[in-house]
Scaffold this motif. Structure first.
Motif, mmCIF file in Angstrom:
data_model
loop_
_atom_site.group_PDB
_atom_site.id
_atom_site.type_symbol
_atom_site.label_atom_id
_atom_site.label_comp_id
_atom_site.label_asym_id
_atom_site.label_seq_id
_atom_site.Cartn_x
_atom_site.Cartn_y
_atom_site.Cartn_z
ATOM 1 N N ASP A 13 35.747 38.841 32.203
ATOM 2 C CA ASP A 13 34.955 38.998 30.984
ATOM 3 C C ASP A 13 33.479 38.667 31.158
ATOM 4 O O ASP A 13 32.749 38.544 30.181
ATOM 5 N N LEU A 14 33.029 38.523 32.402
ATOM 6 C CA LEU A 14 31.627 38.158 32.576
ATOM 7 C C LEU A 14 30.695 39.293 32.171
ATOM 8 O O LEU A 14 29.517 39.068 31.908
ATOM 9 N N VAL A 15 31.214 40.522 32.135
ATOM 10 C CA VAL A 15 30.341 41.630 31.756
ATOM 11 C C VAL A 15 29.810 41.433 30.342
ATOM 12 O O VAL A 15 28.688 41.823 30.024
ATOM 13 N N ALA A 16 30.619 40.780 29.495
ATOM 14 C CA ALA A 16 30.142 40.530 28.137
ATOM 15 C C ALA A 16 29.305 39.264 28.062
ATOM 16 O O ALA A 16 28.378 39.173 27.273
ATOM 17 N N ARG A 17 29.658 38.289 28.909
ATOM 18 C CA ARG A 17 28.980 37.001 28.803
ATOM 19 C C ARG A 17 27.679 36.984 29.610
ATOM 20 O O ARG A 17 26.717 36.309 29.218
ATOM 21 N N LEU A 18 27.669 37.622 30.777
ATOM 22 C CA LEU A 18 26.458 37.659 31.621
ATOM 23 C C LEU A 18 26.160 39.115 31.980
ATOM 24 O O LEU A 18 26.233 39.488 33.151
ATOM 25 N N VAL A 39 35.437 43.743 42.371
ATOM 26 C CA VAL A 39 34.717 42.682 41.668
ATOM 27 C C VAL A 39 34.356 43.141 40.263
ATOM 28 O O VAL A 39 34.528 42.406 39.280
ATOM 29 N N LEU A 40 33.883 44.382 40.141
ATOM 30 C CA LEU A 40 33.473 44.869 38.827
ATOM 31 C C LEU A 40 34.672 44.928 37.882
ATOM 32 O O LEU A 40 34.567 44.601 36.707
ATOM 33 N N ARG A 41 35.838 45.318 38.426
ATOM 34 C CA ARG A 41 37.031 45.381 37.603
ATOM 35 C C ARG A 41 37.337 43.990 37.032
ATOM 36 O O ARG A 41 37.644 43.836 35.852
ATOM 37 N N GLN A 42 37.223 42.972 37.887
ATOM 38 C CA GLN A 42 37.459 41.604 37.427
ATOM 39 C C GLN A 42 36.451 41.220 36.345
ATOM 40 O O GLN A 42 36.805 40.568 35.369
ATOM 41 N N ALA A 43 35.188 41.635 36.567
ATOM 42 C CA ALA A 43 34.153 41.249 35.612
ATOM 43 C C ALA A 43 34.380 41.924 34.261
ATOM 44 O O ALA A 43 34.012 41.381 33.226
#
Lengths: 506, 345
Positions: free
Chosen positions: A378-383, A442-446
């Motif tokens: 969920d870092l794509v939303a947070r960072l 990595v992007l999938r995880q993010a």
């Protein structure tokens, strides 16, 4: 511009950061970070002046001590050196901006982080010194300075894993420079001069010169961490602190690559054989496959990025088989300039992309507290900004258009086919697929939703912005290839330069 | 070359090979270190035979002297039982612990590694020998240097090369020493030089001897420095002697570092490099090149730069030792078998 003034610029690019290092070291700790950034700024200014001088007046020479070769040591700036000095300046400045808040935070946890600025500025000076030096022995000295400063930076945290990796790094680096030094001694014994230009006029393909050249290249291959001599790199680069990892991966390994290129093309071209070129290509290919595959297997992000460096360095070595056949048999072969530019573009694009990636991962580590691939949900939303930086860097590493990495890989691929050495093409493509694998993982995880809501530590804005700027530059140099090519053209070994703009559009 | 010299050289070569082999193969790391020191002295002799007294001096001072001190001091740390706690020390005989940790490792796979390393070294030696015998006597740049000697400000060609013709290299090499100290700080934490333990006095006789030796060392350092102008000698050799004086005084229990503020430590570490830099930049102002000394003042500038460099080199060498020996396993701790009595000062 005044010609006499221009000859000062090569010296200034070395003196400025080194003066900065000494002054910053002598200042009390609280002023250090504040003085570090201006010193970095002055160094960048010197680099820009130098590049401007080279573009307007051609190659520039500075005779240190006023003696001139062969007795003294000369600094010599041509297109190739200026491109590397400029790359160092651009990446160095952005990493410096990142480092200031980073070490302000890290300094609270102890360690020797207040020594970052003197060491980094000293390292910067040694990089510039190496790119500009025109003397075989002085190059050894710059390699030593660079190696020591790099190892010291790598163990800056003082943590046991960093110390273990740092010691191994030190031993590998020393072994490499010893081999290089033996080669220098043999060359001096044979031709009685150390200046690159004079050596290149004097050498013949005698056995002693071949042994010397082999030793020098072998030593530099260790320092560039080419497969299978990469054993020290992943641990050393991944256990360092984020700005240091970026500096080591983006810049320090490029310096020894530059030197291999310089010796191969400009100095010992009579000692170069087709088989040697092919051998470097084989090592490079193995590095592309092995490094990228290892990167795919890592769970820790920093280790993944470090292994990716091994793979991306491999691409740069595909340049050697492509230019070596042509250079000896047909100096005007049409693919030479493509291979040449492609290899150097790979060094540039990887520099920006890898610096961005290490800085982005550094932001993740700061926010989440560890660098496990699965904890960045969920870092794509947070960072979002940092995730975007990581994606841009990844695009360049994979080689998707219109990035700098694409220009590099496209040119190498073109040269592969037009030279008839098609066997490198599958390597280039497989490497890209493997790279796509780890980048998208990595992007999938993010993008994946986090398992449970996590508390993120606050991250200074500057750190996110610098990571993004570096990632964006890795893309943008693909669009602005002309400027780089104009500079690279000064004193280029291959007359048939790539038509400006051709690289940008497939 | 007469037969006697031939015999001498052959003997020296054999001696070097034996010492190197012994240093590698000794049962105990202490023995290895001692053989290594002897090897350094043998190398110094070899340089003398090769008519390179400058290198011989440096090899004896650094290769045998300084490295020997650092090696032996490191061994003190390694030979303590792991954890270094009082309990571990009481439970095991100190001698046992020493043999267990300070002998060369014998783990499985060591044999294969050793064979591989031997093969690689032998191969490299073979390649080097074949290359070297084919090299003619080019003479290097000796004539060139002799021709320009007049404008260099000194009369000894080696000093002219090191401090003037290739001063840039020497400047960066002084920087290497500075960086090495920073690297040690990175690994161990930046605390200046204070904060560590001061050693105990080693007893009246040694103290007396060291008190007598120190002025002599300083005097010899100054002499070597001055001599560099016209004969073998110079900043590096003088610096190592100054450092040796500091190391001896510290061993004799003088609290040399107690009064050094971090600012003074910083100044000591950068003095030589900084002086070089200042004169180098000053040369730019009248339109010269970096490190271009005006011919008229070259001798004086070189002496100044060398003096500053010698002080810095001496200080840095001393700092290596003082920093390392004041961390874990200081000499004082080694003398005391019971941990409860350590460091009452």
């Amino acid at each position: 511009m005044n010609g006499e003034l221009t000859t000062l610029f090569p010296a200034l690019t070395v003196i400025t950061p080194i003066t900065g290092a000494v002054v910053v070291f002598l200042l009390p700790a609280r002023l250090r970070a504040r003085a570090g950034l201006p010193a970095a700024g002055f160094t960048v200014a010197a680099a820009i002046l130098l590049a401007w001088g080279v573009v307007t007046e051609g190659a520039v020479r500075h005779e240190l001590g006023g003696w001139g070769a062969p007795l003294g040591i000369d600094l010599h700036a041509d297109g190739l050196s200026s491109v590397f000095v400029l790359m160092t300046a651009a990446i160095g400045l952005l990493v410096s901006f990142y480092a200031k808040p980073f070490f302000a935070l890290a300094g609270e946890k102890g360690g020797a982080s207040e020594l970052f600025w003197p060491l980094w500025l000293f390292l910067w000076a040694s990089l510039n010194g190496l790119f500009l030096s025109s003397d075989l022995f002085n190059l050894y000295v710059t390699i030593e300075v660079m190696g020591l400063a790099a190892v010291a930076l790598a163990v800056l945290s003082g943590r046991p894993p960093a110390l273990v990796a740092g010691l191994r790094y030190l031993l590998a680096a020393l072994g490499g420079s010893m081999a290089y030094l033996m080669g220098v001694a043999l060359v001096y014994g044979e031709v009685s001069t150390l200046d690159l230009g004079l050596v290149s006029e004097a050498v013949e393909g005698s056995p002693a010169i071949r042994v010397a050249f082999g030793l020098m290249i072998a030593g530099l291959l260790v320092k560039t961490a080419v497969f299978p001599l990469h054993f020290w790199l992943p641990a050393a680069h991944s256990s360092a602190q984020a700005p240091v990892s970026a500096i080591l991966s983006a810049l320090v390994v490029k310096a020894s690559f530059y030197l291999i290129l310089r010796l191969w093309v400009d100095v010992f071209d009579v000692a170069v054989t087709v088989a040697a070129g092919q051998a470097l290509g084989v090592l490079g290919s193995a590095a592309v496959i092995w490094g990228s595959y290892q990167a795919l297997r890592q769970r820790r992000l920093k280790l993944m990025v470090a292994h990716s460096t091994v793979g991306q360095i491999g691409y740069m070595f595909l340049l050697f088989p492509l230019i070596t056949i042509g250079y000896r048999e047909a100096a005007d072969a049409p693919w030479l300039a493509h291979a040449w530019t492609g290899g150097i573009y790979q060094a540039l694009a990887h520099g920006f992309a890898k610096a961005s990636m290490f800085l982005a991962v550094g932001v993740f580590v700061l926010a989440v507290g560890n660098d496990d691939r699965r904890s960045i949900g969920d870092l794509v939303a947070r960072l979002p900004m940092t995730t975007f930086a990581l994606a841009l860097a990844g695009i360049s590493l994979i080689g998707l258009p219109p990035s700098g990495g694409f220009v590099a890989k496209w040119m190498l691929l073109k040269a592969t086919f037009s030279s008839g050495q098609w066997w490198w093409a599958p390597v280039i493509l497989t490497g890209s697929f493997l790279t796509a694998g780890y980048v998208f993982m990595v992007l999938r995880q993010a993008f994946a939703p986090a398992g449970k809501p996590i508390e993120l530590n606050p991250v200074p804005r500057t750190m996110e912005v610098t990571a993004l700027l570096l990632g964006a530059t890795a893309i943008l140099i693909g669009l602005r290839a002309e400027e780089v090519l104009i500079l690279l053209d000064v004193g280029a070994p291959f007359d048939e330069a790539v038509e400006a703009g051709e690289g940008g559009e497939p | 070359m007469n037969p006697l010299e031939h015999a001498l050289d052959t003997l020296l070569c054999l001696l070097l090979l034996v010492l190197a082999w012994k240093a590698l193969r000794a049962e105990h790391l202490y023995q290895s270190a001692i053989f290594f020191i002897a090897f350094g002295l043998g190398m110094a002799l070899a340089w003398v035979r090769l008519a390179a007294p400058d290198v011989a001096l440096a090899e004896a001072a650094i290769g045998a002297g300084l490295l020997g001190v650092l090696l032996l001091d490191s061994l003190r740390v390694f030979s303590r039982p792991p954890n270094g706690s009082g309990k571990a020390r009481q439970n095991t005989d100190p001698g046992d612990a020493e043999t267990a940790t300070a002998t060369t490792s014998r783990h499985p796979g060591a044999r294969a590694t050793r064979l591989l390393a031997t093969a690689a070294a032998a191969g490299l030696a073979a390649v080097l020998v074949t290359a070297i015998v084919r090299i003619g006597d080019g003479g290097g740049l000796t004539e060139e240097a002799a021709g320009q000697l007049e404008g260099s400000g000194v009369e000894h060609p080696v000093t002219a090369v090191l401090l003037n013709f290739r001063g840039y290299d020497t400047w960066l090499e002084v920087g290497v020493l500075f960086l090495a100290m920073l690297g040690i700080y990175c690994a161990g934490g930046w605390v200046g030089l204070t904060g560590g333990r001061e050693p105990d006095s080693p007893g009246p006789l040694l103290s007396w001897l060291i008190r007598g030796l120190t002025p002599l060392l300083i005097l010899t350092a100054a002499y070597l420095l001055w001599l560099g102008k016209e004969a073998p000698g110079g900043a590096f050799q003088a610096g190592v002697l100054i450092g040796a004086a500091g190391i001896l005084l510290r061993l004799a229990g003088y609290p040399l570092t107690a009064h050094l503020s971090p600012g003074m430590v910083k100044l000591g570490l950068t003095l030589g490099f900084g002086t070089f830099l200042v004169f180098g930049i000053a040369a730019l102002i009248p339109g010269g090149a970096f490190l271009e000394y005006p011919e008229y003042w070259a001798g004086e500038i070189i002496l100044l730069v060398e003096t500053a460099a010698a002080i810095s080199i001496g200080f840095t060498v001393f700092a290596f030792f003082a920093y390392l020996s004041s961390r874990d396993g200081s000499p004082s701790e080694e003398h005391n078998s019971k941990p409860s009595t350590t460091n009452s000062d």
